[in-house]
Design a protein around this motif. Sequence first.
Motif, mmCIF file in Angstrom:
data_model
loop_
_atom_site.group_PDB
_atom_site.id
_atom_site.type_symbol
_atom_site.label_atom_id
_atom_site.label_comp_id
_atom_site.label_asym_id
_atom_site.label_seq_id
_atom_site.Cartn_x
_atom_site.Cartn_y
_atom_site.Cartn_z
ATOM 1 N N GLY A 43 73.538 71.541 -23.113
ATOM 2 C CA GLY A 43 74.595 71.637 -24.106
ATOM 3 C C GLY A 43 74.046 71.636 -25.521
ATOM 4 O O GLY A 43 72.843 71.511 -25.756
ATOM 5 N N ALA A 44 74.974 71.751 -26.484
ATOM 6 C CA ALA A 44 74.564 71.856 -27.883
ATOM 7 C C ALA A 44 73.816 70.617 -28.354
ATOM 8 O O ALA A 44 72.802 70.718 -29.059
ATOM 9 N N THR A 189 73.623 77.026 -34.721
ATOM 10 C CA THR A 189 74.223 78.287 -35.136
ATOM 11 C C THR A 189 73.403 78.947 -36.237
ATOM 12 O O THR A 189 73.206 80.171 -36.246
ATOM 13 N N ALA A 190 72.907 78.138 -37.172
ATOM 14 C CA ALA A 190 72.102 78.681 -38.270
ATOM 15 C C ALA A 190 70.823 79.327 -37.764
ATOM 16 O O ALA A 190 70.244 80.186 -38.435
ATOM 17 N N ARG A 191 70.389 78.946 -36.576
ATOM 18 C CA ARG A 191 69.155 79.484 -36.006
ATOM 19 C C ARG A 191 69.406 80.499 -34.902
ATOM 20 O O ARG A 191 68.460 81.000 -34.289
ATOM 21 N N GLY A 192 70.668 80.775 -34.621
ATOM 22 C CA GLY A 192 70.997 81.756 -33.598
ATOM 23 C C GLY A 192 70.631 81.324 -32.197
ATOM 24 O O GLY A 192 70.323 82.159 -31.340
ATOM 25 N N ILE A 193 70.666 80.026 -31.945
ATOM 26 C CA ILE A 193 70.276 79.484 -30.640
ATOM 27 C C ILE A 193 71.532 79.094 -29.866
ATOM 28 O O ILE A 193 72.406 78.392 -30.385
ATOM 29 N N GLY A 194 71.627 79.542 -28.626
ATOM 30 C CA GLY A 194 72.797 79.268 -27.810
ATOM 31 C C GLY A 194 72.633 78.046 -26.929
ATOM 32 O O GLY A 194 71.578 77.411 -26.885
ATOM 33 N N TRP A 195 73.685 77.745 -26.207
ATOM 34 C CA TRP A 195 73.695 76.609 -25.297
ATOM 35 C C TRP A 195 74.745 76.863 -24.227
ATOM 36 O O TRP A 195 75.490 77.848 -24.295
ATOM 37 N N ILE A 196 74.814 75.991 -23.238
ATOM 38 C CA ILE A 196 75.824 76.126 -22.193
ATOM 39 C C ILE A 196 76.831 74.989 -22.328
ATOM 40 O O ILE A 196 76.561 73.973 -22.975
#
Length: 438
Positions: A43-44, A189-196
């Motif tokens: 997760g985030a 979000t600022a780094r364009g990294i996702g999560w589940i």
Amino acid sequence: MTAPAYLLSDEPADGLARRFARTMDALGPFEDAPHLAIAVSGGADSTALTLLAQGWVSARGGQVTALIVDHGLRRGSAAEAAGTATRLRSLGISCHVLAWAGAKPATAVQAAARAARYDLMRAWCRKAGVLHLLTGHHADDQAETHVMRRRRGGGPGVAGMSALRVFPEVRLLRPLLKIGHGDLVAFLTARGIGWIEDPSNTNADFERVRTRRCLSTDAGLADWARQEAERAGAARVALEGAVNQALAKVVSLHALGFAYLDRSAFAALPDNVAARLTARLAQVLGGADHAPPAGRADRLAVRLAGGDAFPGASLGRCRFLAEKGGRILVCRDGRGLPDPAAAGAGLVTGWDGRFTIDPIAGLAPGTMLAPLAAEGWRQIPKDFRRKFGVPAAVARTLPALFREDDLVAHALPGDRPSGFTLRFAPKNSLAFNGFCIA
């Protein structure tokens, strides 16, 4: 998102790394080139924690390892764990997926999964020699915990989670407790990294989800909960210090995991110190994960401090028994002890949550490890029993070795075969290692 993205700070996302570094410095000291294990759900919150920890430790010549637990509770969990590992490895982060094997409970699933998760991660840290395990609990989690524990009657637990817990094999660190979920989302979000997202985070059958929804609709209540948790934390730090001092004055601890309480000295303690000390004794000597309910501990402390005759009582997994000379014997209750199991030659850890048993040499086939119990106690000659200085109520809860129904070894002093030794190693130390605010 499965949780409200409230920002606790309006500073740029890059400022989060500086806040994280200040907290980590407060949670030190760390060895040179530290190795940090990170509990990662995918997760985030845990993803952001992993990246923040990687940045912090890289500047110190160290490394991070993400520990991803596949609980196996829903279809596709193995694929999710593998996907999380792949995503983190693409960011240069080492990962290990730990699987919770075996049958799963039908009730209290979240509690069982949490216990299994920590057991797996602590075991990995012990084997790998990693001294620090970080989790992604954050300020919103802390507010939720405060509200839920207030609903259950308050007590020291309203302080929420400590930023630091010390276990025998690893330090558990929670460096995000003053950082909100929204800050972590903004960082990713600022780094364009996702999560589940974990579907259980939207399941209103769980109290935490219902509490989260309540706080998400009332920003004032959420702010109040955070502030109250901080105040309760400061009060808990002071209380634990007083309890530690009281333990040295009123409690005598035996190496076999029982204690004597000086009732007259106990009666002179402030009410809140007496109640917390009572709960701590029950938790530690009973080998429990958590303290018993605060209300029950309060009521027992009042009885112990009173001048009336005390016939005895139970609290948690412990018994409080009156002895001569104004002493109270505190020991493990005889109920719910471990079932007999085949004795192995290796080290046994966590027997009944209380003991580590050293390797036993020369075991014959069919030897069983089980509580001594009344049957084993009867097989020890009476003249030896009197020499031990260990009350029968205590002795019956200790581990012993049996072959068929015959007692072949026990842990009582002065009459045990060489090689059968145990050490009192409870899940928690009797003296508080300190509620930590960082």
